[in-house]
Scaffold this active site. Structure first.
Site, short mmCIF file in Angstrom:
data_model
loop_
_atom_site.label_atom_id
_atom_site.label_comp_id
_atom_site.label_asym_id
_atom_site.label_seq_id
_atom_site.Cartn_x
_atom_site.Cartn_y
_atom_site.Cartn_z
N ASN A 1 0.86 -1.18 0.00
CA ASN A 1 0.00 0.00 0.00
C ASN A 1 0.90 1.23 0.00
O ASN A 1 1.49 1.57 1.02
CB ASN A 1 -0.89 -0.04 1.26
CG ASN A 1 -1.72 1.21 1.42
OD1 ASN A 1 -1.80 2.05 0.51
ND2 ASN A 1 -2.34 1.36 2.59
N TRP A 2 1.00 1.88 -1.14
CA TRP A 2 1.92 3.02 -1.27
C TRP A 2 1.37 4.28 -0.62
O TRP A 2 2.08 5.28 -0.50
CB TRP A 2 2.23 3.30 -2.75
CG TRP A 2 2.93 2.18 -3.46
CD1 TRP A 2 3.28 0.97 -2.93
CD2 TRP A 2 3.39 2.17 -4.81
NE1 TRP A 2 3.92 0.21 -3.88
CE2 TRP A 2 4.00 0.91 -5.04
CE3 TRP A 2 3.34 3.09 -5.86
CZ2 TRP A 2 4.56 0.57 -6.28
CZ3 TRP A 2 3.89 2.76 -7.10
CH2 TRP A 2 4.49 1.50 -7.29
N LYS A 3 0.11 4.27 -0.26
CA LYS A 3 -0.54 5.45 0.33
C LYS A 3 -0.30 6.69 -0.55
O LYS A 3 -0.24 6.58 -1.76
CB LYS A 3 -0.06 5.65 1.78
CG LYS A 3 -0.19 4.38 2.61
CD LYS A 3 0.00 4.61 4.08
CE LYS A 3 -0.08 3.28 4.80
NZ LYS A 3 0.04 3.42 6.23
N HIS B 1 -9.35 0.65 5.31
CA HIS B 1 -8.07 0.92 5.96
C HIS B 1 -8.32 1.86 7.15
O HIS B 1 -9.16 2.76 7.06
CB HIS B 1 -7.08 1.54 4.97
CG HIS B 1 -5.68 1.58 5.49
ND1 HIS B 1 -5.27 2.53 6.40
CD2 HIS B 1 -4.62 0.76 5.28
CE1 HIS B 1 -4.00 2.29 6.71
NE2 HIS B 1 -3.58 1.23 6.04
N GLU C 1 -6.79 4.32 8.18
CA GLU C 1 -6.62 5.76 7.88
C GLU C 1 -7.89 6.32 7.22
O GLU C 1 -8.23 7.48 7.42
CB GLU C 1 -5.38 5.96 6.99
CG GLU C 1 -4.11 5.74 7.81
CD GLU C 1 -2.91 5.28 7.01
OE1 GLU C 1 -2.92 5.38 5.77
OE2 GLU C 1 -1.95 4.80 7.65
N GLU D 1 -4.91 -5.40 10.71
CA GLU D 1 -3.91 -4.35 10.90
C GLU D 1 -4.15 -3.63 12.23
O GLU D 1 -4.93 -2.66 12.28
CB GLU D 1 -3.99 -3.33 9.76
CG GLU D 1 -3.74 -3.93 8.39
CD GLU D 1 -3.23 -2.86 7.43
OE1 GLU D 1 -2.18 -3.08 6.85
OE2 GLU D 1 -3.88 -1.81 7.30
N GLY E 1 2.80 1.89 10.86
CA GLY E 1 3.73 2.99 10.71
C GLY E 1 4.46 3.37 11.99
O GLY E 1 5.06 4.44 12.06
N SER F 1 3.85 -2.45 10.37
CA SER F 1 5.31 -2.45 10.53
C SER F 1 5.95 -3.79 10.17
O SER F 1 6.92 -4.22 10.79
CB SER F 1 5.70 -2.02 11.95
OG SER F 1 5.25 -0.70 12.19
N GLY G 1 2.93 -1.31 4.33
CA GLY G 1 2.93 0.12 4.06
C GLY G 1 4.34 0.60 3.75
O GLY G 1 4.85 0.48 2.65
N GLY G 2 5.02 1.15 4.78
CA GLY G 2 6.33 1.78 4.59
C GLY G 2 7.32 0.94 3.81
O GLY G 2 7.99 1.44 2.89
C1 PEP Z 1 -0.62 -0.06 6.38
O1 PEP Z 1 -0.87 1.11 6.55
O2 PEP Z 1 -1.41 -0.78 5.75
C2 PEP Z 1 0.61 -0.60 6.93
C3 PEP Z 1 0.67 -1.86 7.20
O3 PEP Z 1 1.63 0.32 7.16
P1 PEP Z 1 3.09 0.01 7.75
O4 PEP Z 1 3.58 -1.26 7.08
O5 PEP Z 1 3.90 1.19 7.36
O6 PEP Z 1 2.95 -0.17 9.21
#
Ligand code: PEP
Length: 253
Positions: free
Chosen positions: A9-11, A98, A100, A170, A176, A216, A237-238
């Site tokens: 997920n590049w957001k 999600h 967010e 999640e 994050g 993470s 994510g990241g």
């Molecule tokens: C996400 O937002 O879906 C996610 C898993 O982010 P991160 O890997 O950066 O925690």
């Protein structure tokens, strides 16, 4: 059979040029280095979907996801993007619910249900996200919290509709933050989710549903997480913004 999936997920990150470089690197690394049966998904921002999709077209392991979809079919909804539009540019998966979007865009359970229906009606696969905030875990209410999220958006689907759904657990406190759920915390929640799904849908469908872990996840912890019985992959994510890290996570199965 359950699919093993790693989705990035590049957001709201990357310029157009950066996005094309990133997907080309991932595409090459996946072709050169990834053996076995893993479905790799990338979810770039909306404006890049078609171009990113063109670059992954020749790779039968890579698929395109959108980060959101409108619950409406078409019409006067300024700024929104429909499932049919996404399908028409090659999108096959859609991240729905999600944390967010739940938090910053106030998407409630009923809206998420409508988004699930919209995606499924177009033959697309929703990646339905759930997960508790820290205060719910600290109060030992995390199972009930996630169970309610599942019930309130998924339980109105038919068995046939549910067959198309992928679930992502999640925990919000792990997104994050660099703080990952332990493999034991992930496994027990994934097993709980599967059990809840088996109450809402037929047992076989629940058994065959891919349940991804997100929060993470990185090349250092993915192997341990993915080795758990009910963890069928990751929503990243990241670490999905770096081709080396993302590919190493894919190789962690
Ligand atoms: C996400 O937002 O879906 C996610 C898993 O982010 P991160 O890997 O950066 O925690």
């Amino acid at each position: 059979m359950r699919k093993r999936i790693v989705a990035g997920n590049w957001k709201m990150n990357k310029t157009y040029e950066e996005a094309l470089s990133l997907v080309s690197e991932i595409d090459n690394m996946v072709k050169d280095e990834v053996n076995g049966d893993v479905t790799v998904i990338v979810a770039p921002p909306f404006p890049y979907l078609q171009s990113v999709g063109k670059l992954t077209q020749g790779n039968d392991r890579m698929f395109l996801a959108a980060q959101n979809v409108s619950e409406h079919e078409s019409g006067a909804f300024t700024g929104e993007v429909s499932a049919a539009m996404l399908k028409s540019v090659g999108v096959e998966y859609i991240i729905i619910g999600h944390s967010e979007r739940r938090m910053y865009h106030h998407e409630d359970a009923q809206t998420l249900y409508k988004k699930l229906k919209a995606a499924i009606a177009q033959g697309m696969t929703p990646i339905f996200c759930c997960g508790e905030p820290l205060e719910e875990r600290d109060a030992d209410r995390h199972f009930d919290y996630v169970g309610k999220q599942l019930h309130d958006s998924l339980s109105y689907l038919s068995n046939e509709e549910f067959d198309q759904v992928v679930v992502a657990y999640e925990p919000i406190w792990a997104i994050g933050t660099g703080r990952t759920a332990s493999s034991q915390q992930a496994q027990e929640m994934h097993a709980y989710i599967r059990e809840q799904l088996s109450r809402m849908f037929d047992a076989e469908a629940a058994f065959n549903t891919s349940i991804l872990y997100g929060g993470s996840c990185n090349p250092g912890n993915a192997r341990e997480l993915f080795s758990q019985e009910d963890v069928d992959g990751g929503l990243i994510g990241g670490a999905s913004l770096k081709s080396r890290d993302f590919t190493d996570i894919i190789k962690s199965f």
